[in-house]
Design a protein around this motif. Structure first.
Motif, PDB file in Angstrom:
ATOM      1  N   ALA A  87      35.086  35.250  40.344  1.00 47.83           N
ATOM      2  CA  ALA A  87      35.758  36.250  39.511  1.00 47.83           C
ATOM      3  C   ALA A  87      37.126  36.634  40.059  1.00 47.83           C
ATOM      4  CB  ALA A  87      34.896  37.499  39.371  1.00 47.83           C
ATOM      5  N   GLY A  88      37.379  36.312  41.335  1.00 42.98           N
ATOM      6  CA  GLY A  88      38.694  36.576  41.913  1.00 42.98           C
ATOM      7  C   GLY A  88      38.747  37.741  42.875  1.00 42.98           C
ATOM      8  N   LYS A  89      37.595  38.100  43.478  1.00 38.15           N
ATOM      9  CA  LYS A  89      37.587  39.239  44.411  1.00 38.15           C
ATOM     10  C   LYS A  89      38.498  39.003  45.604  1.00 38.15           C
ATOM     11  CE  LYS A  89      33.176  39.493  45.427  1.00 38.15           C
ATOM     12  NZ  LYS A  89      32.746  38.265  44.728  1.00 38.15           N
ATOM     13  N   THR A  90      38.419  37.823  46.197  1.00 41.65           N
ATOM     14  CA  THR A  90      39.199  37.571  47.408  1.00 41.65           C
ATOM     15  C   THR A  90      40.687  37.557  47.114  1.00 41.65           C
ATOM     16  OG1 THR A  90      37.349  36.224  48.214  1.00 41.65           O
ATOM     17  CG2 THR A  90      39.404  36.105  49.443  1.00 41.65           C
ATOM     18  N   THR A  91      41.084  36.913  46.028  1.00 44.52           N
ATOM     19  CA  THR A  91      42.496  36.917  45.649  1.00 44.52           C
ATOM     20  C   THR A  91      42.973  38.333  45.365  1.00 44.52           C
ATOM     21  OG1 THR A  91      42.325  34.688  44.732  1.00 44.52           O
ATOM     22  CG2 THR A  91      44.176  36.037  43.981  1.00 44.52           C
ATOM     23  N   LEU A  92      42.153  39.114  44.693  1.00 40.91           N
ATOM     24  CA  LEU A  92      42.478  40.518  44.442  1.00 40.91           C
ATOM     25  C   LEU A  92      42.721  41.254  45.754  1.00 40.91           C
ATOM     26  CD1 LEU A  92      42.560  42.990  42.403  1.00 40.91           C
ATOM     27  CD2 LEU A  92      40.119  43.253  42.923  1.00 40.91           C
ATOM     28  N   GLU A 189      34.745  34.565  32.208  1.00 40.90           N
ATOM     29  CA  GLU A 189      33.287  34.650  32.312  1.00 40.90           C
ATOM     30  C   GLU A 189      32.585  34.965  30.994  1.00 40.90           C
ATOM     31  OE1 GLU A 189      31.699  36.772  35.870  1.00 40.90           O
ATOM     32  OE2 GLU A 189      33.807  37.279  36.159  1.00 40.90           O
ATOM     33  N   GLY A 190      33.226  35.664  30.110  1.00 40.24           N
ATOM     34  CA  GLY A 190      32.563  36.091  28.886  1.00 40.24           C
ATOM     35  C   GLY A 190      32.554  37.599  28.777  1.00 40.24           C
ATOM     36  N   ILE A 208      37.135  46.170  36.991  1.00 38.14           N
ATOM     37  CA  ILE A 208      38.429  45.499  36.920  1.00 38.14           C
ATOM     38  C   ILE A 208      38.268  44.261  36.054  1.00 38.14           C
ATOM     39  CG2 ILE A 208      40.153  44.207  38.228  1.00 38.14           C
ATOM     40  CD1 ILE A 208      39.748  46.112  40.529  1.00 38.14           C
ATOM     41  N   VAL A 209      39.013  44.214  34.962  1.00 36.15           N
ATOM     42  CA  VAL A 209      39.063  43.009  34.129  1.00 36.15           C
ATOM     43  C   VAL A 209      40.203  42.156  34.679  1.00 36.15           C
ATOM     44  CG1 VAL A 209      39.329  42.092  31.800  1.00 36.15           C
ATOM     45  CG2 VAL A 209      38.190  44.304  32.150  1.00 36.15           C
ATOM     46  N   ASN A 210      39.846  41.078  35.347  1.00 32.27           N
ATOM     47  CA  ASN A 210      40.794  40.273  36.111  1.00 32.27           C
ATOM     48  C   ASN A 210      41.187  39.003  35.347  1.00 32.27           C
ATOM     49  OD1 ASN A 210      42.377  39.594  38.335  1.00 32.27           O
ATOM     50  ND2 ASN A 210      40.686  38.622  39.440  1.00 32.27           N
ATOM     51  N   VAL A 218      41.474  31.702  26.525  1.00 34.78           N
ATOM     52  CA  VAL A 218      40.015  31.837  26.561  1.00 34.78           C
ATOM     53  C   VAL A 218      39.546  32.711  25.405  1.00 34.78           C
ATOM     54  CG1 VAL A 218      39.849  31.527  29.067  1.00 34.78           C
ATOM     55  CG2 VAL A 218      40.137  33.838  28.138  1.00 34.78           C
ATOM     56  N   ASP A 219      38.274  32.570  25.074  1.00 34.27           N
ATOM     57  CA  ASP A 219      37.666  33.383  24.019  1.00 34.27           C
ATOM     58  C   ASP A 219      37.037  34.616  24.665  1.00 34.27           C
ATOM     59  OD1 ASP A 219      36.548  34.356  21.729  1.00 34.27           O
ATOM     60  OD2 ASP A 219      34.926  32.877  21.618  1.00 34.27           O
ATOM     61  N   PHE A 220      37.846  35.643  24.849  1.00 32.07           N
ATOM     62  CA  PHE A 220      37.406  36.860  25.532  1.00 32.07           C
ATOM     63  C   PHE A 220      38.009  38.049  24.805  1.00 32.07           C
ATOM     64  CE2 PHE A 220      37.483  40.271  28.612  1.00 32.07           C
ATOM     65  CZ  PHE A 220      36.348  40.090  29.386  1.00 32.07           C
ATOM     66  N   ASP A 221      37.160  38.911  24.279  1.00 30.24           N
ATOM     67  CA  ASP A 221      37.592  40.095  23.556  1.00 30.24           C
ATOM     68  C   ASP A 221      37.556  41.292  24.507  1.00 30.24           C
ATOM     69  OD1 ASP A 221      37.704  42.443  21.943  1.00 30.24           O
ATOM     70  OD2 ASP A 221      37.006  41.305  20.212  1.00 30.24           O
ATOM     71  N   VAL A 222      38.721  41.720  24.972  1.00 28.06           N
ATOM     72  CA  VAL A 222      38.790  42.808  25.945  1.00 28.06           C
ATOM     73  C   VAL A 222      38.188  44.090  25.382  1.00 28.06           C
ATOM     74  CG1 VAL A 222      40.319  44.265  27.325  1.00 28.06           C
ATOM     75  CG2 VAL A 222      40.801  41.825  27.109  1.00 28.06           C
TER      76      VAL A 222
END
Length: 263
Positions: A87-92, A189-190, A208-210, A218-222
């Motif tokens: 999900a990007g925790k480390t980069t965050l 992720e969805g 956090i929406v990363n 991507v098909d992601f509805d915030v």
């Protein structure tokens, strides 16, 4: 399957675990009130499992209380960072450290089943990091965090980021003594993750929406994702950002800066 928390059990057992997390009384099984042909050994095994889990969570909560008291005494703002793998925790965290390490001390505890790859990435920023390899266990626990804190020698008035093992299930049950759970959800992720894994989003104070820079691809509805998160946890805070591109990253760093008490 986790050898500590018992994940992988039946749905009935999962419901009983949820009761434990909510501090509800356990159901008392009365075998005389209904006719049936199933084996009572299964019920006895489940009762023993529940007792073990109850003892385990009680012991963990006691260690978590000790951690929390230590953090409060030393003005250490501790975050439990949770997410799915990737999900990007480390980069965050790396980008957060780059922007904030001149403002206050930062230390990181990394949780993974194997390797020190993430801890090495954190150390490369110049802040101390300690890796906890959990092997087959799918979450960090409060006892291990207490030892890690002592080994790191974290300074007073610090930010302590605990990056938990990538898993949206078991870490929701284990208090580490943190001030807040922060769940990181990437747009790859969805948008239905909050209702598919409600325990985690119910336990978190901030979502956090990363990777918002990938939204065009991507098909992601915030909006739907936020709606689901609020359905599970009406009080959850939401920050939308991109760790790699820096979009709205200041909303996150401003939130952190407002939480860490200056020396």
């Amino acid at each position: 399957m986790c050898g500590i928390c018992g994940c992988g059990q039946t749905n009935d057992t999962s419901k009983l675990k949820l009761l434990l997390r909510q501090n509800q009384p356990l159901l008392k099984l009365d075998h005389n009130r209904h006719a049936h042909t199933h084996d009572h050994n299964n019920n006895e095994n489940n009762e023993r499992l529940i007792k073990v889990e109850q003892d385990l969570l009680s012991k963990n909560n006691a260690y978590a209380a000790q951690n929390r008291a230590y953090f409060q005494q030393h003005h250490i703002f501790a975050l439990n960072m949770v997410s799915s793998p990737g999900a990007g925790k480390t980069t965050l965290l790396v980008e957060t450290i780059k922007q904030l390490k001149g403002c206050f001390p930062i230390a990181v505890i990394e949780g993974d089943q194997q390797t020190e790859h993430d801890a090495d990435r954190i150390r490369a920023t110049g802040v101390p990091a300690l890796q906890i390899n959990t092997g087959r266990v799918c979450h960090l626990d409060a006892h291990g965090i207490g030892h890690a804190v002592m080994e790191l020698g974290i300074k007073d008035h610090s930010l302590l980021a605990i990056e938990n093992v990538g898993n949206l299930v078991c870490p929701s049950s284990f208090d580490l003594g943190e001030a807040h759970k922060v769940v990181v959800l990437s747009v790859t992720e969805g948008d239905d993750k909050p209702i598919k894994y409600p325990d985690m989003f119910h336990a978190a104070d901030l979502m956090i929406v990363n990777k918002t820079d990938l939204l065009p691809y991507v098909d992601f509805d915030v909006g739907r994702c936020i709606q689901y998160a609020k359905l599970v946890n009406p009080d959850i805070q939401i920050i939308k950002l991109s760790s790699t591109k820096g979009d709205n990253f200041s909303a996150w760093t401003d939130w952190l800066s407002g939480q860490v008490k200056p020396s």
